[in-house]
Design a protein around this motif. Structure first.
Motif, short mmCIF file in Angstrom:
data_model
loop_
_atom_site.label_atom_id
_atom_site.label_comp_id
_atom_site.label_asym_id
_atom_site.label_seq_id
_atom_site.Cartn_x
_atom_site.Cartn_y
_atom_site.Cartn_z
N SER A 67 0.70 6.66 -16.58
CA SER A 67 1.29 6.26 -15.30
C SER A 67 0.26 5.41 -14.59
N ASP A 68 0.69 4.65 -13.58
CA ASP A 68 -0.22 3.72 -12.91
C ASP A 68 -1.45 4.44 -12.36
N GLY A 69 -2.60 3.79 -12.52
CA GLY A 69 -3.86 4.41 -12.17
C GLY A 69 -4.63 3.70 -11.10
N GLY A 70 -5.95 3.65 -11.26
CA GLY A 70 -6.86 3.37 -10.16
C GLY A 70 -7.37 1.96 -10.01
N LEU A 71 -6.89 1.01 -10.78
CA LEU A 71 -7.32 -0.37 -10.57
C LEU A 71 -6.49 -0.99 -9.45
N VAL A 72 -6.57 -0.33 -8.31
CA VAL A 72 -5.88 -0.74 -7.08
C VAL A 72 -6.84 -0.51 -5.92
N GLU A 73 -6.53 -1.12 -4.78
CA GLU A 73 -7.39 -0.90 -3.62
C GLU A 73 -7.18 0.48 -3.00
N VAL A 74 -5.92 0.96 -3.01
CA VAL A 74 -5.62 2.27 -2.41
C VAL A 74 -4.68 3.02 -3.35
N LEU A 75 -5.01 4.30 -3.58
CA LEU A 75 -4.21 5.14 -4.48
C LEU A 75 -3.80 6.40 -3.72
N ARG A 76 -2.53 6.77 -3.84
CA ARG A 76 -2.07 8.04 -3.27
C ARG A 76 -2.27 9.14 -4.30
N GLN A 88 0.85 -1.18 0.00
CA GLN A 88 0.00 0.00 0.00
C GLN A 88 0.89 1.24 0.00
N PRO A 89 0.53 2.27 -0.75
CA PRO A 89 1.37 3.47 -0.79
C PRO A 89 1.38 4.19 0.56
N GLU A 90 2.46 4.94 0.80
CA GLU A 90 2.58 5.72 2.02
C GLU A 90 2.27 7.18 1.74
N LEU A 91 1.76 7.87 2.76
CA LEU A 91 1.48 9.29 2.63
C LEU A 91 2.77 10.07 2.41
N VAL A 92 2.68 11.11 1.60
CA VAL A 92 3.74 12.10 1.49
C VAL A 92 3.07 13.47 1.68
N PRO A 93 3.85 14.51 1.98
CA PRO A 93 3.24 15.83 2.16
C PRO A 93 2.38 16.23 0.96
N GLY A 94 1.24 16.83 1.26
CA GLY A 94 0.35 17.32 0.22
C GLY A 94 -0.54 16.27 -0.41
N SER A 95 -0.57 15.06 0.17
CA SER A 95 -1.32 13.97 -0.46
C SER A 95 -2.35 13.37 0.49
N ALA A 96 -3.17 12.50 -0.08
CA ALA A 96 -4.12 11.71 0.69
C ALA A 96 -4.15 10.30 0.10
N LEU A 97 -4.57 9.35 0.91
CA LEU A 97 -4.79 8.00 0.43
C LEU A 97 -6.28 7.79 0.20
N VAL A 98 -6.60 7.27 -0.96
CA VAL A 98 -8.00 7.05 -1.33
C VAL A 98 -8.22 5.57 -1.57
N ARG A 99 -9.21 5.02 -0.85
CA ARG A 99 -9.62 3.64 -1.15
C ARG A 99 -10.51 3.68 -2.38
N ILE A 100 -10.01 3.15 -3.49
CA ILE A 100 -10.76 3.19 -4.74
C ILE A 100 -11.92 2.20 -4.66
N GLU A 101 -13.09 2.70 -4.97
CA GLU A 101 -14.29 1.87 -4.90
C GLU A 101 -14.86 1.56 -6.28
N HIS A 102 -14.76 2.54 -7.18
CA HIS A 102 -15.38 2.35 -8.50
C HIS A 102 -14.50 2.95 -9.58
N VAL A 103 -14.42 2.24 -10.70
CA VAL A 103 -13.70 2.68 -11.89
C VAL A 103 -14.62 2.46 -13.08
N THR A 104 -14.75 3.45 -13.96
CA THR A 104 -15.46 3.20 -15.21
C THR A 104 -14.46 3.16 -16.35
#
Length: 348
Positions: free
Chosen positions: A112-121, A19-35
């Motif tokens: 670049s890598d996108g949102g077909l992950v459980e958690v995205l920074r 799982q990605p780690e927080l860095v300044p200026g960011s948030a972690l988002v649990r991805i729920e839906h992708v179209t």
């Protein structure tokens, strides 16, 4: 956490990654839906400029699960849609507020890598709260809605316009909805009668069924355009197919002094007579991505949630992504937007 990579043509890999780690200026988002959109299909087929392997997914929505201390834009628990565009911030386009056409532009899930992950920074400025009353899954449609809004904005659309939308796939339908929401009169044109029926649900005042038997707009289409725009013709055309002949059709029917916006993308060359531009002094405008219009897109969705939900024709869990892509290219069935539920979103 789970990540789904496209590692070669039509080949997916389900990987367990940190799982990605927080860095300044960011948030972690649990991805729920992708179209998914047509670009996703081309990437999966390895028929795009993206380099594989790649984690796809650029139309994203989820819930914030952690926030860096210096971020106050969002809070834990916020439902968010994600703007996937990352521009350099320094080039001429970026300095002019048009980072959507930055030459160094990258896009989550495309370059670049996108949102077909459980958690995205995600950097905080790219996160937009989903309004109360808008379901999280519809938040994933904010990105294509923003693309449609960009085309409408590029065309300087107002309630005084009679507009023709050429091609009513998802972007054309969302452009139709946006124009209707503005109060413009809208004529939708397509080769598919079922799509035209849906265009009426999205606010089209009339429709034109494009056939090989008649030169566009055909007798019935000409009558429809005359009913809504009189002898002048439509003041705005939005071309959403990417077919060169369709652009020529738009240039032929647009009013003198009118605007034609090309939002459909293709590498095919055009071959229209130049006097179609010069004699009527037509404004021919390109439209790509959007200039920070995700918040406006969410508001539009919030005003018309039932209509927007009608875009979704198929829904699959992430474990069936391969089946989703095969469905996308199945010409025997009507496919609008395909919604992918990530593990956290499957029970939402």
């Amino acid at each position: 956490m789970l990540a789904v990579r496209t590692i070669a043509a039509e080949t997916l890999e389900y990987a367990d990654v940190p799982q990605p780690e927080l860095v300044p200026g960011s948030a972690l988002v649990r991805i729920e839906h992708v179209t998914l959109c047509g670009t996703d299909l081309h990437i999966w087929e390895d028929d795009y400029t993206s380099e594989l392997p790649l984690i796809q997914g650029h139309e994203l929505a989820g819930t914030v699960i952690d926030v860096a201390p210096d971020v106050d834009r969002v809070a834990i628990g916020d439902r968010v849609a994600i703007d996937p565009l990352i521009s350099c911030g320094e080039c001429r386009a970026c300095r002019a507020g048009r980072g959507n056409v930055c030459p160094q532009l990258t896009v989550f899930g495309c370059y670049s890598d996108g949102g077909l992950v459980e958690v995205l920074r995600v950097k905080a400025p790219k996160l937009h709260r989903i309004p109360t009353g808008v379901p999280t899954d519809l938040g994933a449609i904010a990105e294509p809605t923003a693309i449609a809004l960009q085309a409408v904005a590029r065309g300087r659309a107002t309630a005084e316009d009679t507009a023709v939308v050429l091609g009513v796939g998802p972007i054309g339908l969302l452009a139709t909805l946006a124009l209707h929401d503005l109060g413009a009169r809208v004529v939708a044109a397509d080769t598919d009668a079922d799509r035209l029926e849906l265009a009426r649900e999205f606010g089209a005042d009339d429709t034109i069924l494009v056939t090989a038997d008649e030169v566009f707009p055909g007798a019935a289409g000409a009558a429809a355009l005359h009913r809504l725009s009189g002898d002048d013709g439509p003041s705005l055309v939005i071309e959403a197919t990417g077919v060169p002949a369709s652009l020529e059709n738009g240039l032929r029917v647009v009013a003198a002094g009118g605007r034609v916006v090309q939002v459909g993308i293709s590498t095919r060359p055009t071959g229209f007579p130049l006097n179609l531009l010069a004699f009527k002094e037509v404004d021919l405008l390109g439209s790509r991505n959007s200039t920070g219009l995700i918040p406006d897109a969410l508001q539009l969705i919030g005003r018309h949630p039932d209509r927007v939900r009608n875009l979704i024709t198929h829904r699959f869990p992430a474990e069936q992504l391969d089946r989703a892509f095969h469905t996308m290219r199945d010409r025997s069935q009507r496919v609008g937007k395909i919604l992918i539920d990530m593990p956290a979103g499957a029970a939402a």
